[in-house]
Enzyme design. Structure first.
Site, PDB file in Angstrom:
ATOM      1  N   CYS A 116       0.859  -1.140   0.009  1.00 26.97           N
ATOM      2  CA  CYS A 116       0.010   0.040  -0.223  1.00 26.97           C
ATOM      3  C   CYS A 116       0.870   1.077   0.112  1.00 26.97           C
ATOM      4  O   CYS A 116       2.070   1.117   0.408  1.00 26.97           O
ATOM      5  CB  CYS A 116      -0.814   0.020   1.249  1.00 26.97           C
ATOM      6  SG  CYS A 116      -1.829   1.190   1.564  1.00 26.97           S
ATOM      7  N   GLY A 117       0.450   2.383  -0.461  1.00 29.62           N
ATOM      8  CA  GLY A 117       1.062   3.646  -0.430  1.00 29.62           C
ATOM      9  C   GLY A 117       1.284   4.017   0.941  1.00 29.62           C
ATOM     10  O   GLY A 117       2.270   4.895   1.221  1.00 29.62           O
TER      11      GLY A 117
END
Length: 161
Positions: free
Chosen positions: A36-37
């Site tokens: 995930c970012g």
């Protein structure tokens, strides 16, 4: 009356995390994902753990594949990724659903206690409970664990038994 101490979680590396073992201590729960970012927030969670664990804070990560299919497959892959890339040493639960009808009991309880706005809408939502096991604050993905908002909330629950 239900508190966070009434729940158990399957542990990432086998066995279970019995939250009753942390009775009287504040707990910060976050739903996590490896691809995930927001994944670099593991670093901030680890920093919070280092900074406040001697004062009683427990940090627990709960990997979830609910948002964008961003969690690795097996528990061993998740554990290796977290340890290798971020030095995670705080307790980690096994990959679990955290939203909707399939969510684990802890997240159904958090939903009831914290309300609609606190429902995780992405990875790295954070939930802080006080020493009596009741939620006192929640933070969305965009609030880093190293932010003043999070550390001030943690300090309040640590200093106010």
């Amino acid at each position: 009356m239900t508190t966070i101490y009434d729940f158990t979680l399957p542990a990432l590396e086998g066995g279970e995390i019995n939250l009753a073992e942390y009775r009287g201590r504040p707990i910060l729960i976050t739903n996590t994902a490896s691809k995930c970012g927001f994944t670099p927030q593991y670093e901030g969670l680890q920093a919070l753990w280092y900074q406040f664990r001697s004062m009683g804070l427990i940090v627990i990560g709960i990997p979830s594949n609910d948002f964008g299919q961003q969690e690795l497959g097996s528990s061993s892959e998740i554990a290796a990724f977290c340890h290798r890339n971020y030095g995670v040493s705080f307790p980690m639960a096994a990959r679990s659903p955290v939203r909707g009808a399939q969510s684990i009991p802890l997240f159904r309880w958090l939903d009831k206690e914290c309300g609609f706005l606190a429902r995780p809408r992405w990875n790295f939502y954070k939930y802080l409970t006080n020493r009596t096991g009741k939620p006192v604050a929640w933070f969305s993905s965009i609030t880093p664990p190293t932010s003043a908002r999070v550390s001030n909330a943690v300090e309040r629950v640590i200093l106010n038994p």
